[in-house]
Write a protein that holds these residues in place. Structure first.
Motif, PDB file in Angstrom:
ATOM      1  N   TRP A 431     -15.504   9.404 -37.876  1.00 20.47           N
ATOM      2  CA  TRP A 431     -14.658   9.963 -38.930  1.00 20.47           C
ATOM      3  C   TRP A 431     -15.434  10.923 -39.836  1.00 20.47           C
ATOM      4  O   TRP A 431     -14.885  11.534 -40.739  1.00 20.47           O
ATOM      5  N   GLY A 432     -16.725  10.994 -39.674  1.00 24.56           N
ATOM      6  CA  GLY A 432     -17.537  11.768 -40.615  1.00 24.56           C
ATOM      7  C   GLY A 432     -18.083  10.843 -41.680  1.00 24.56           C
ATOM      8  O   GLY A 432     -18.148   9.632 -41.477  1.00 24.56           O
ATOM      9  N   ALA A 433     -18.451  11.424 -42.818  1.00 24.26           N
ATOM     10  CA  ALA A 433     -19.136  10.631 -43.846  1.00 24.26           C
ATOM     11  C   ALA A 433     -18.170   9.823 -44.707  1.00 24.26           C
ATOM     12  O   ALA A 433     -18.547   9.343 -45.764  1.00 24.26           O
ATOM     13  N   PHE A 434     -16.936   9.668 -44.269  1.00 22.92           N
ATOM     14  CA  PHE A 434     -15.941   8.968 -45.092  1.00 22.92           C
ATOM     15  C   PHE A 434     -15.920   7.464 -44.833  1.00 22.92           C
ATOM     16  O   PHE A 434     -15.303   6.715 -45.573  1.00 22.92           O
ATOM     17  N   GLY A 435     -16.549   7.013 -43.743  1.00 22.82           N
ATOM     18  CA  GLY A 435     -16.548   5.589 -43.433  1.00 22.82           C
ATOM     19  C   GLY A 435     -16.233   5.372 -41.965  1.00 22.82           C
ATOM     20  O   GLY A 435     -16.491   6.238 -41.132  1.00 22.82           O
ATOM     21  N   GLY A 436     -15.666   4.182 -41.672  1.00 21.43           N
ATOM     22  CA  GLY A 436     -15.439   3.824 -40.271  1.00 21.43           C
ATOM     23  C   GLY A 436     -16.733   3.458 -39.582  1.00 21.43           C
ATOM     24  O   GLY A 436     -16.807   3.374 -38.361  1.00 21.43           O
ATOM     25  N   TYR A 437     -17.787   3.249 -40.392  1.00 23.74           N
ATOM     26  CA  TYR A 437     -19.111   3.012 -39.825  1.00 23.74           C
ATOM     27  C   TYR A 437     -19.166   1.712 -39.042  1.00 23.74           C
ATOM     28  O   TYR A 437     -18.402   0.774 -39.288  1.00 23.74           O
TER      29      TYR A 437
ATOM     30  N   LEU B  34     -11.006  10.739 -66.654  1.00 27.05           N
ATOM     31  CA  LEU B  34     -10.642  11.591 -65.510  1.00 27.05           C
ATOM     32  C   LEU B  34     -11.490  11.127 -64.326  1.00 27.05           C
ATOM     33  O   LEU B  34     -12.689  11.396 -64.272  1.00 27.05           O
ATOM     34  N   VAL B  35     -10.862  10.369 -63.432  1.00 24.24           N
ATOM     35  CA  VAL B  35     -11.600   9.812 -62.291  1.00 24.24           C
ATOM     36  C   VAL B  35     -11.557  10.816 -61.151  1.00 24.24           C
ATOM     37  O   VAL B  35     -10.498  11.098 -60.585  1.00 24.24           O
ATOM     38  N   ASP B  36     -12.707  11.365 -60.833  1.00 25.53           N
ATOM     39  CA  ASP B  36     -12.841  12.498 -59.923  1.00 25.53           C
ATOM     40  C   ASP B  36     -13.250  11.971 -58.545  1.00 25.53           C
ATOM     41  O   ASP B  36     -14.278  11.326 -58.401  1.00 25.53           O
ATOM     42  N   ASP B  37     -12.424  12.256 -57.525  1.00 25.84           N
ATOM     43  CA  ASP B  37     -12.736  11.722 -56.189  1.00 25.84           C
ATOM     44  C   ASP B  37     -13.536  12.698 -55.322  1.00 25.84           C
ATOM     45  O   ASP B  37     -13.646  12.509 -54.121  1.00 25.84           O
ATOM     46  N   ASN B  38     -14.041  13.747 -55.926  1.00 27.74           N
ATOM     47  CA  ASN B  38     -14.888  14.715 -55.230  1.00 27.74           C
ATOM     48  C   ASN B  38     -14.151  15.611 -54.248  1.00 27.74           C
ATOM     49  O   ASN B  38     -14.765  16.322 -53.475  1.00 27.74           O
ATOM     50  N   TYR B  39     -12.810  15.528 -54.220  1.00 23.16           N
ATOM     51  CA  TYR B  39     -12.057  16.513 -53.447  1.00 23.16           C
ATOM     52  C   TYR B  39     -11.689  17.624 -54.418  1.00 23.16           C
ATOM     53  O   TYR B  39     -11.348  17.367 -55.568  1.00 23.16           O
ATOM     54  N   LEU B  62     -15.455  10.778 -64.689  1.00 23.31           N
ATOM     55  CA  LEU B  62     -16.207   9.787 -63.915  1.00 23.31           C
ATOM     56  C   LEU B  62     -16.085  10.140 -62.440  1.00 23.31           C
ATOM     57  O   LEU B  62     -14.976  10.221 -61.912  1.00 23.31           O
ATOM     58  N   ALA B  63     -17.209  10.362 -61.755  1.00 21.30           N
ATOM     59  CA  ALA B  63     -17.162  10.758 -60.342  1.00 21.30           C
ATOM     60  C   ALA B  63     -17.247   9.533 -59.446  1.00 21.30           C
ATOM     61  O   ALA B  63     -18.134   8.689 -59.606  1.00 21.30           O
ATOM     62  N   LYS B  64     -16.308   9.434 -58.498  1.00 23.91           N
ATOM     63  CA  LYS B  64     -16.345   8.320 -57.546  1.00 23.91           C
ATOM     64  C   LYS B  64     -17.452   8.568 -56.520  1.00 23.91           C
ATOM     65  O   LYS B  64     -17.651   9.696 -56.091  1.00 23.91           O
ATOM     66  N   PRO B  65     -18.142   7.498 -56.092  1.00 22.24           N
ATOM     67  CA  PRO B  65     -19.161   7.694 -55.069  1.00 22.24           C
ATOM     68  C   PRO B  65     -18.553   8.109 -53.716  1.00 22.24           C
ATOM     69  O   PRO B  65     -19.179   8.810 -52.941  1.00 22.24           O
ATOM     70  N   ASN B  66     -17.318   7.663 -53.427  1.00 18.47           N
ATOM     71  CA  ASN B  66     -16.686   7.999 -52.157  1.00 18.47           C
ATOM     72  C   ASN B  66     -15.196   8.176 -52.406  1.00 18.47           C
ATOM     73  O   ASN B  66     -14.506   7.253 -52.828  1.00 18.47           O
ATOM     74  N   GLY B  67     -14.719   9.398 -52.157  1.00 22.98           N
ATOM     75  CA  GLY B  67     -13.329   9.722 -52.437  1.00 22.98           C
ATOM     76  C   GLY B  67     -12.331   9.020 -51.532  1.00 22.98           C
ATOM     77  O   GLY B  67     -11.141   8.994 -51.807  1.00 22.98           O
TER      78      GLY B  67
END
Lengths: 448, 91
Positions: A431-437, B34-39, B62-67
């Protein structure tokens, strides 16, 4: 939207901004998580050559509505109806129903949306009880909420779905281990089941149990003909369907998906294999039983034969295929070598790690070859992010000659041995760096 | 024949009581998480700017580590210290 649910629980009025692509998924998730009045501002998702100015314009168009909803007193508009009715939730807490007509019962499962589109084995109480008794675990023990909608994956409900998928009691511990692996955070099943990407969680069975239960690990390993592969794989998918409620076009936003969404389970060939099997590489004892989950695309055929240099030439091309999520975003990938491939590598002194290292060092493309793809129109955004010191990047966008690896690290290239002794291998991009690892869980021995 | 039901017995409506709009009449001087999902960073940048300059909000970004994953509990706790929140946008 799960963040909005968490914040509303804390008493904080929250507005969720959502791309139109994900509107239905977001509303369905809010509804099922107990927040039917969640507040949404819908904005157009990425289209065409969108740049920084386009994104800023969209934000300016959205801000008044964001503020209005932050301040308004009433709940927002009701959710839209889903295209697919999906598994209908029962209003009572009954766990069974009485039906005496076989044909009527088969049709009922379709009518209620309790099956994935194929007929099922009817989960009679007798079959379900045998399944539960065989695994030696408490009927009401829960492995956790099943993404995306969070139905409790209790042993009993999983047993019902395992019967429906065609499992026998001895297969059930493999199903449970697969679900436990998929529930590990690094697998991010919540994201895997909802992404627009076409990945599906593959279950890879390792250990002596694979042979005992007659899992196929050889010719046609991803194909049909073997009850263990078919039934265990389908039991997992039915559990995600019925307990997770991952519905196409609603919560499951997979643009195309792939046939593995019906059943996607293989065993690694461990006898005709010169190397350590996958679960041993991942820290499990030799001779133990385990399942590894990895979310990936369907297998891509790679003509792979001859001496190591010849095999590596085509494998390298396949791992670094243009347009895969790996090449664009990193993450992990799966390479399936057939036993003859592995034997040839070993005969020439190559360990599995040597193959992995070679692929990592060579399955790369210069940034100039990647930029003309979808990343191109985001380049200004990426540049701005790097300058702002935002989240880590895999490469320097300012240097077109940078060689971009398919995965961040060598260990993100998983290699297993399976299939017939022939001239083909397979690559299954992730999936890329989004997960599914990849995530592995031990199979608890069944009670006989 | 006793046929077992494969779905969960859920009661989705018995859910969260939505937070009231409190007594906010405007965002002037109000804290906004403002929770920012990096998209789409530029979108979020502009939204932050507008909330600050046009509406006078005090924005905590606040930036999320993973969107593609829910925010960690610590980030939610931090966001919950504000009066209202904006989350999104990718998923």
């Amino acid at each position: 939207v799960l963040d909005a649910v968490a914040l509303e629980k804390s008493g904080i009025r929250t507005v969720t901004i959502v791309w139109d692509t994900f509107e239905r998924a977001a509303r369905a998730t809010a509804r099922i998580k107990g927040l039917p009045g969640a507040k949404f501002v819908v904005t157009p998702g990425r289209r065409g050559a969108e740049g920084v100015e386009d994104q800023r314009a969209k934000a300016r168009a959205a801000v008044a509505e964001v503020v209005r909803q932050l301040l308004e007193a009433d709940p927002c508009s009701p959710p839209k109806t889903a295209r697919h009715a999906g598994p209908s939730m029962i209003e009572t807490f009954a766990d069974s129903l009485q039906i005496d007509d076989y044909e009527e019962a088969v049709e009922l499962f379709f009518e209620r949306g309790w099956t994935d589109g194929l007929p099922v084995v009817l989960p009679t109480r007798r079959l379900v009880d045998a399944m539960v008794a065989g695994c030696g675990r408490a009927r009401d023990e829960s492995l956790g909420p099943m993404p995306p909608k969070g139905g409790e994956a209790t042993i009993e409900k999983l047993a019902v779905n395992a019967v429906m998928g065609g499992c026998r009691p001895e297969h059930f511990p493999v199903v449970l281990a697969a679900i436990e692996a998929m529930f590990k955070p690094e697998h991010n099943l919540n994201g895997v089941t909802q992404t627009t990407h076409m990945c599906v969680s593959l279950a890879i069975v390792n250990g002596p149990i694979a042979r005992e239960l007659k899992f196929n690990s050889r010719d046609g390993v991803f194909g049909n003909g073997f009850r263990a592969n078919g039934a265990v794989g389908r039991a997992i998918r039915l559990a995600i369907w019925n307990l997770g409620g991952a519905l196409p076009g609603e919560t499951d936003k997979a643009t195309l998906s792939h046939p593995g969404e019906y059943t996607f389970c293989i065993a690694e060939e461990e006898e005709d294999n010169p190397w350590d099997p996958l679960h041993v590489e991942r820290g499990f004892a030799p001779g133990s039983n385990a399942v590894t989950a990895f979310a990936c695309e369907a297998p891509h055929s790679v003509h792979c034969s001859g001496v190591p240099a010849e095999m590596l030439y085509t494998l390298t091309e396949a791992v670094s295929a243009h347009s895969s999520n790996n090449m664009l975003y990193g993450g992990q990938t799966l390479v399936v070598l057939n036993p003859l491939n592995a034997e040839e590598f070993a005969r020439h002194g190559w360990s599995k790690n040597d193959v992995r290292q070679y692929l990592w060092e060579n399955a790369r493309r210069p940034l100039s070859e990647i930029l003309p793809s979808i990343v191109a129109h985001r380049e200004p955004v990426r540049k701005a992010q790097i300058e702002a010191g935002r989240y880590p990047f895999r490469y320097d966008v300012r240097n077109a000659k940078t060689l971009v690896p398919a995965t961040q690290r060598p260990e993100d290239i998983h290699i297993i041995v399976a299939g017939g002794r022939s001239y083909f291998a397979a690559v299954l991009p992730g999936w890329g760096a989004f997960g599914g690892y990849a995530a592995t869980a031990a199979i608890r021995p069944p009670i006989r | 024949v006793d046929i077992m039901i494969p779905v969960w017995a859920a009661t989705p409506s018995a859910g969260i009581r939505q937070a009231p709009a409190s007594d906010l009449l405007s965002l002037q001087g109000a804290t906004v998480a403002l929770v920012d999902d990096n998209y789409d960073e530029a979108f979020t940048d502009e939204l932050e700017l507008q909330l600050r300059e046009q509406y006078g909000a005090l924005v905590t970004r606040l930036a999320k580590p993973n969107g593609s994953h829910p925010s960690p509990a610590a980030l939610i706790e931090q966001a919950a210290r504000c009066r209202v929140a904006v989350v999104g946008i990718g998923m």
